[in-house]
Design a protein around this motif. Structure first.
Motif, PDB file in Angstrom:
ATOM      1  N   TYR A 160       0.855  -1.187   0.000  1.00  0.00           N
ATOM      2  CA  TYR A 160       0.000   0.000   0.000  1.00  0.00           C
ATOM      3  C   TYR A 160       0.886   1.230   0.000  1.00  0.00           C
ATOM      4  CZ  TYR A 160      -3.277   3.556   1.606  1.00  0.00           C
ATOM      5  OH  TYR A 160      -4.037   4.694   1.734  1.00  0.00           O
ATOM      6  N   GLU A 161       0.891   1.924  -1.123  1.00  0.00           N
ATOM      7  CA  GLU A 161       1.656   3.160  -1.231  1.00  0.00           C
ATOM      8  C   GLU A 161       0.713   4.254  -1.753  1.00  0.00           C
ATOM      9  OE1 GLU A 161       5.593   3.144  -2.789  1.00  0.00           O
ATOM     10  OE2 GLU A 161       5.756   0.961  -2.673  1.00  0.00           O
ATOM     11  N   PRO A 162       0.191   5.090  -0.857  1.00  0.00           N
ATOM     12  CA  PRO A 162      -0.806   6.099  -1.248  1.00  0.00           C
ATOM     13  C   PRO A 162      -0.350   7.009  -2.384  1.00  0.00           C
ATOM     14  CG  PRO A 162      -0.611   5.971   1.141  1.00  0.00           C
ATOM     15  CD  PRO A 162       0.499   5.142   0.584  1.00  0.00           C
ATOM     16  N   GLN A 163       0.963   7.273  -2.475  1.00  0.00           N
ATOM     17  CA  GLN A 163       1.466   8.185  -3.502  1.00  0.00           C
ATOM     18  C   GLN A 163       1.350   7.605  -4.907  1.00  0.00           C
ATOM     19  OE1 GLN A 163       3.327   6.340  -1.582  1.00  0.00           O
ATOM     20  NE2 GLN A 163       5.104   5.569  -2.696  1.00  0.00           N
ATOM     21  N   LEU A 164       1.048   6.303  -4.996  1.00  0.00           N
ATOM     22  CA  LEU A 164       0.951   5.661  -6.306  1.00  0.00           C
ATOM     23  C   LEU A 164      -0.473   5.584  -6.846  1.00  0.00           C
ATOM     24  CD1 LEU A 164       3.390   2.634  -5.790  1.00  0.00           C
ATOM     25  CD2 LEU A 164       3.897   4.858  -6.826  1.00  0.00           C
ATOM     26  N   LEU A 254       3.954   1.799 -22.431  1.00  0.00           N
ATOM     27  CA  LEU A 254       4.351   1.001 -21.274  1.00  0.00           C
ATOM     28  C   LEU A 254       5.662   1.496 -20.671  1.00  0.00           C
ATOM     29  CD1 LEU A 254       2.036  -0.782 -22.284  1.00  0.00           C
ATOM     30  CD2 LEU A 254       3.436  -2.775 -21.740  1.00  0.00           C
ATOM     31  N   SER A 255       6.575   1.941 -21.513  1.00  0.00           N
ATOM     32  CA  SER A 255       7.831   2.477 -20.994  1.00  0.00           C
ATOM     33  C   SER A 255       7.577   3.731 -20.164  1.00  0.00           C
ATOM     34  CB  SER A 255       8.787   2.803 -22.144  1.00  0.00           C
ATOM     35  OG  SER A 255       9.165   1.639 -22.837  1.00  0.00           O
ATOM     36  N   ALA A 256       6.703   4.598 -20.654  1.00  0.00           N
ATOM     37  CA  ALA A 256       6.386   5.821 -19.924  1.00  0.00           C
ATOM     38  C   ALA A 256       5.735   5.496 -18.581  1.00  0.00           C
ATOM     39  CB  ALA A 256       5.460   6.702 -20.763  1.00  0.00           C
ATOM     40  N   PHE A 257       4.820   4.535 -18.583  1.00  0.00           N
ATOM     41  CA  PHE A 257       4.163   4.157 -17.330  1.00  0.00           C
ATOM     42  C   PHE A 257       5.157   3.567 -16.339  1.00  0.00           C
ATOM     43  CE2 PHE A 257       2.360   0.468 -15.001  1.00  0.00           C
ATOM     44  CZ  PHE A 257       1.704   1.190 -14.015  1.00  0.00           C
ATOM     45  N   LEU A 258       5.977   2.633 -16.798  1.00  0.00           N
ATOM     46  CA  LEU A 258       6.923   1.976 -15.897  1.00  0.00           C
ATOM     47  C   LEU A 258       7.973   2.962 -15.371  1.00  0.00           C
ATOM     48  CD1 LEU A 258       7.369  -1.390 -17.828  1.00  0.00           C
ATOM     49  CD2 LEU A 258       6.146  -1.044 -15.672  1.00  0.00           C
ATOM     50  N   ARG A 263       9.938   5.925 -10.599  1.00  0.00           N
ATOM     51  CA  ARG A 263      10.328   7.171  -9.938  1.00  0.00           C
ATOM     52  C   ARG A 263       9.601   7.384  -8.606  1.00  0.00           C
ATOM     53  NH1 ARG A 263      10.397  11.330 -15.157  1.00  0.00           N
ATOM     54  NH2 ARG A 263      12.512  10.791 -15.885  1.00  0.00           N
ATOM     55  N   ARG A 264       8.401   6.801  -8.468  1.00  0.00           N
ATOM     56  CA  ARG A 264       7.591   7.067  -7.275  1.00  0.00           C
ATOM     57  C   ARG A 264       7.588   5.920  -6.264  1.00  0.00           C
ATOM     58  NH1 ARG A 264       1.983   9.906  -9.332  1.00  0.00           N
ATOM     59  NH2 ARG A 264       2.831  11.037 -11.134  1.00  0.00           N
ATOM     60  N   VAL A 265       7.866   4.721  -6.727  1.00  0.00           N
ATOM     61  CA  VAL A 265       7.707   3.553  -5.867  1.00  0.00           C
ATOM     62  C   VAL A 265       8.793   3.519  -4.792  1.00  0.00           C
ATOM     63  CG1 VAL A 265       9.129   1.972  -7.238  1.00  0.00           C
ATOM     64  CG2 VAL A 265       7.203   1.070  -5.941  1.00  0.00           C
ATOM     65  N   THR A 266       8.421   2.974  -3.631  1.00  0.00           N
ATOM     66  CA  THR A 266       9.390   2.841  -2.537  1.00  0.00           C
ATOM     67  C   THR A 266       9.543   1.396  -2.069  1.00  0.00           C
ATOM     68  OG1 THR A 266       7.668   3.312  -0.889  1.00  0.00           O
ATOM     69  CG2 THR A 266       8.969   5.187  -1.697  1.00  0.00           C
ATOM     70  N   SER A 267       8.506   0.584  -2.208  1.00  0.00           N
ATOM     71  CA  SER A 267       8.583  -0.792  -1.708  1.00  0.00           C
ATOM     72  C   SER A 267       9.475  -1.648  -2.601  1.00  0.00           C
ATOM     73  CB  SER A 267       7.192  -1.419  -1.628  1.00  0.00           C
ATOM     74  OG  SER A 267       6.711  -1.722  -2.913  1.00  0.00           O
ATOM     75  N   THR A 268      10.190  -2.564  -1.979  1.00  0.00           N
ATOM     76  CA  THR A 268      11.080  -3.465  -2.724  1.00  0.00           C
ATOM     77  C   THR A 268      10.293  -4.347  -3.689  1.00  0.00           C
ATOM     78  OG1 THR A 268      12.615  -3.513  -0.856  1.00  0.00           O
ATOM     79  CG2 THR A 268      12.820  -5.278  -2.482  1.00  0.00           C
ATOM     80  N   LEU A 269       9.132  -4.820  -3.240  1.00  0.00           N
ATOM     81  CA  LEU A 269       8.326  -5.702  -4.083  1.00  0.00           C
ATOM     82  C   LEU A 269       7.898  -5.010  -5.364  1.00  0.00           C
ATOM     83  CD1 LEU A 269       6.764  -8.305  -4.594  1.00  0.00           C
ATOM     84  CD2 LEU A 269       4.877  -7.356  -3.252  1.00  0.00           C
ATOM     85  N   LEU A 270       7.378  -3.795  -5.253  1.00  0.00           N
ATOM     86  CA  LEU A 270       6.925  -3.089  -6.445  1.00  0.00           C
ATOM     87  C   LEU A 270       8.089  -2.686  -7.350  1.00  0.00           C
ATOM     88  CD1 LEU A 270       3.874  -0.799  -5.584  1.00  0.00           C
ATOM     89  CD2 LEU A 270       4.050  -2.598  -7.300  1.00  0.00           C
TER      90      LEU A 270
END
Length: 333
Positions: A160-164, A254-258, A263-270
């Motif tokens: 759960y990452e609210p910023q995403l 897809l490249s733009a989305f990924l 750039r925003r993700v923090t969790s190791t899993l994501l």
């Protein structure tokens, strides 16, 4: 819970196997290796004895028995049948566990039954492209839905990452673009247009003047047999060009989305899921280029199909992770 988890895990890997076998069957031109359904020339397995072969030839004189193609088809059916039984088990286990939601197991059961019907129509309608493409999309959808079910059964793998959350519409767009591209790939394969253009980056000289969009996306209903295709060379070239252009659009979106996700993700899993999706995207694009450059080698073409299925599954899982609610709270399965 453990029973459901094990069943879901086995089903995911078995579905991957069925997708691989389905691609191999189609690419070896074995889709009509057995001209009847669910058996093969009236038998539960490929006939081997002389009197069985004679009976098969008498029953289907228009389609002589080719054992290697028949076995390709029947092995695919055996695995698909096993998957159907496994998904039925998932449904009945969910039915017995009153605390569990039955929505996804019910959807899985309905989808696998529909897939069986599409498999039957693939044979009885002699490889009608619309059915062949639908069968491909159904298999990919089944894999993605099983992955969603697996994720819901394993809360430890949910983040759960609210910023995403704001990226959810972009994720849905990425899934939609990839789905359209997969459908174009299925239409290309079902109409035997994979080698309609053998030059890079687009097609042979004069391709734009030879475009025939109306025929390329006509359903071509009413033919007795669709094996090896019924489209003109111009229409097949048009389908192929659309698939190539779609590949570029898919790569960009897809490249733009990924990139935004990374750039925003923090969790190791994501982070790992994002890297895995990016790797599959680049691999898939490379396999597509190699299909053209090497004139559709079997192993490469099968891999192209399999990587597409796994890329879609990963994007769906990522989409499911971009939640507006905290997964640690109570939630039905």
């Amino acid at each position: 819970m453990k029973t459901q988890q094990w069943l879901a895990t086995i089903a995911v890997f078995l579905t991957m196997g069925v997708i691989l076998l389905g691609a191999y069957t189609r690419l070896t031109d074995a889709g009509l290796g057995c001209p009847d359904w669910p058996g093969c020339y009236g038998f539960l397995k490929v006939p081997k004895q002389e009197h069985h072969i004679a009976a098969a030839m008498e029953a289907f004189p228009e389609r002589p028995l080719e054992p290697h193609k028949a076995w390709n088809e029947m092995v695919h059916r055996y695995f698909a049948g096993s998957l159907g039984l496994l998904i039925a088990a998932i449904f009945f286990v969910a039915l017995l566990r009153k605390q569990s939601s039955r929505l996804i197991p019910t959807a899985l059961l309905a989808l696998v039954v529909f897939q069986a019907a599409l498999g039957m129509w693939t044979v009885t309608l002699n490889l009608l492209p619309l059915v062949v493409m639908g069968h491909l999309l159904g298999g990919f959808t089944l894999l993605s839905l099983l992955a969603v079910y697996w994720l819901k059964l394993h809360p430890d793998y949910r983040v759960y990452e609210p910023q995403l959350v704001s990226l959810k519409p972009f994720a849905i767009l990425a899934v939609g673009v990839l789905t359209v591209q997969i459908a174009l790939g299925g239409w290309t394969a079902a109409n035997y247009a994979a080698l309609a253009c053998i030059e890079l980056p687009v097609c042979e000289a004069g391709w734009l003047q030879r475009m025939n969009i109306s025929e390329a996306f006509d359903l071509h209903l009413g033919h007795d047999d669709y094996e090896y295709g019924v489209m003109s060379a111009e229409a097949r070239q048009t389908v192929h060009v659309f698939h190539r252009l779609g590949a570029v659009i898919t790569l960009v979106v897809l490249s733009a989305f990924l990139l935004q996700l990374w750039r925003r993700v923090t969790s190791t899993l994501l982070k790992r899921l994002t890297l895995a999706a990016a790797a599959l995207l680049l691999l898939q694009f490379s396999l597509g280029v190699l299909n053209v450059a090497l004139h559709l080698p079997l192993a490469n073409a099968v891999a192209h199909n399999f990587v597409a299925a796994n890329l879609l599954m990963l994007l769906v899982i990522i989409c499911m992770q971009l939640r507006a609610t905290n997964p640690t709270g109570k939630e039905s399965l």
